[in-house]
Scaffold this active site. Sequence first.
Site, PDB file in Angstrom:
ATOM      1  N   CYS A 121      41.012   1.713  21.449  1.00  0.00           N
ATOM      2  CA  CYS A 121      41.779   1.103  22.543  1.00  0.00           C
ATOM      3  C   CYS A 121      40.991  -0.063  23.139  1.00  0.00           C
ATOM      4  O   CYS A 121      39.807  -0.267  22.830  1.00  0.00           O
ATOM      5  CB  CYS A 121      42.095   2.146  23.616  1.00  0.00           C
ATOM      6  N   CYS A 181      38.177   8.734  25.831  1.00  0.00           N
ATOM      7  CA  CYS A 181      38.208   8.548  24.382  1.00  0.00           C
ATOM      8  C   CYS A 181      36.886   9.000  23.767  1.00  0.00           C
ATOM      9  O   CYS A 181      35.829   8.969  24.414  1.00  0.00           O
ATOM     10  CB  CYS A 181      38.400   7.079  24.040  1.00  0.00           C
ATOM     11  N   ASN A 229      37.577  13.226  21.630  1.00  0.00           N
ATOM     12  CA  ASN A 229      38.207  12.850  22.900  1.00  0.00           C
ATOM     13  C   ASN A 229      38.349  14.087  23.786  1.00  0.00           C
ATOM     14  O   ASN A 229      38.537  15.206  23.289  1.00  0.00           O
ATOM     15  CB  ASN A 229      39.568  12.169  22.677  1.00  0.00           C
ATOM     16  N   CYS A 275      37.720   0.857  24.940  1.00  0.00           N
ATOM     17  CA  CYS A 275      36.648   1.209  23.993  1.00  0.00           C
ATOM     18  C   CYS A 275      36.102  -0.038  23.303  1.00  0.00           C
ATOM     19  O   CYS A 275      34.901  -0.157  23.062  1.00  0.00           O
ATOM     20  CB  CYS A 275      37.139   2.233  22.983  1.00  0.00           C
ATOM     21  N   GLU A 291      35.107   7.483  21.469  1.00  0.00           N
ATOM     22  CA  GLU A 291      34.143   6.377  21.309  1.00  0.00           C
ATOM     23  C   GLU A 291      33.316   6.181  22.568  1.00  0.00           C
ATOM     24  O   GLU A 291      32.108   5.982  22.522  1.00  0.00           O
ATOM     25  CB  GLU A 291      34.882   5.057  21.013  1.00  0.00           C
ATOM     26  N   GLU A 333      40.468  15.287  27.087  1.00  0.00           N
ATOM     27  CA  GLU A 333      41.584  14.894  27.956  1.00  0.00           C
ATOM     28  C   GLU A 333      41.569  15.631  29.293  1.00  0.00           C
ATOM     29  O   GLU A 333      40.789  16.565  29.505  1.00  0.00           O
ATOM     30  CB  GLU A 333      42.906  15.118  27.208  1.00  0.00           C
TER      31      GLU A 333
HETATM   32  N1  THU Z   1      41.867   8.143  21.792  1.00  0.00           N
HETATM   33  C1  THU Z   1      40.541   8.112  21.438  1.00  0.00           C
HETATM   34  O1  THU Z   1      39.769   9.029  21.752  1.00  0.00           O
HETATM   35  N2  THU Z   1      40.116   7.034  20.738  1.00  0.00           N
HETATM   36  C2  THU Z   1      40.920   6.063  20.230  1.00  0.00           C
HETATM   37  O2  THU Z   1      40.431   5.173  19.537  1.00  0.00           O
HETATM   38  C3  THU Z   1      42.357   6.086  20.494  1.00  0.00           C
HETATM   39  C4  THU Z   1      42.805   7.081  21.498  1.00  0.00           C
HETATM   40  C5  THU Z   1      42.363   9.334  22.500  1.00  0.00           C
HETATM   41  C6  THU Z   1      42.742   9.140  23.929  1.00  0.00           C
HETATM   42  C7  THU Z   1      43.709  10.294  24.124  1.00  0.00           C
HETATM   43  O3  THU Z   1      42.959  11.484  24.363  1.00  0.00           O
HETATM   44  C8  THU Z   1      44.384  10.444  22.776  1.00  0.00           C
HETATM   45  O4  THU Z   1      43.536   9.803  21.850  1.00  0.00           O
HETATM   46  C9  THU Z   1      45.766   9.879  22.696  1.00  0.00           C
HETATM   47  O5  THU Z   1      45.806   8.588  23.151  1.00  0.00           O
END
Ligand code: THU
Length: 170
Positions: free
Chosen positions: A120, A81, A70, A123, A83, A72
């Site tokens: 999420c 994310c 991920n 995704c 995925e 940010e």
């Molecule tokens: N996140 C993902 O990359 N994939 C997921 O399946 C769940 C959430 C990330 C988004 C954000 O950067 C961090 O996790 C916290 O939500």
Amino acid sequence: MVFSKLNFTVKKIILSSEIEELSPEELDHVEQTLLSRAQSVAKMAYSPYSDFQVGAAVLLENGEVFQSSNQENVSFPAGSCAERLVLGYAGANYPNSAPVMLAIVAKRAADENWADVSPCGICRQTINEAEKRFGKSVTVLILTATGNILRVRGISPLLPLKFNDFFTNS
Ligand code: THU
């Protein structure tokens, strides 16, 4: 005022989803490799705002494997994310090779142990689009905090009543 209780029988639709739970030894070599690629990349996540490190690795039909963590942003919605990043990369660079399996893992930066994670909604919708685009189902592997792995065959169990179940042009 008198309120009377009316006994309507509400029709209920019960949805069920089949998800397999396996121990690491029950995975085949390809599945184990995909998970370990996701684990390696998770540790390189750029997640200074959540400290949640997610790794996703995708296997394409042509045998290629790609992975992403991920990424940010201080403006939270601009982050992405793991995925979606890896599926976007695969779709952009290998438009003729279907993604067939996606492994997802996560940990908190300060922890040694792997954490529970679940993709999420956006995704899930993105995985659904990959299935639609290539006409192939994507098996999703999710590492849990117990060390066991959830295996979901296709996005439907994770996205019941999805838009394309009803949208006739899809
Ligand atoms: N996140 C993902 O990359 N994939 C997921 O399946 C769940 C959430 C990330 C988004 C954000 O950067 C961090 O996790 C916290 O939500």
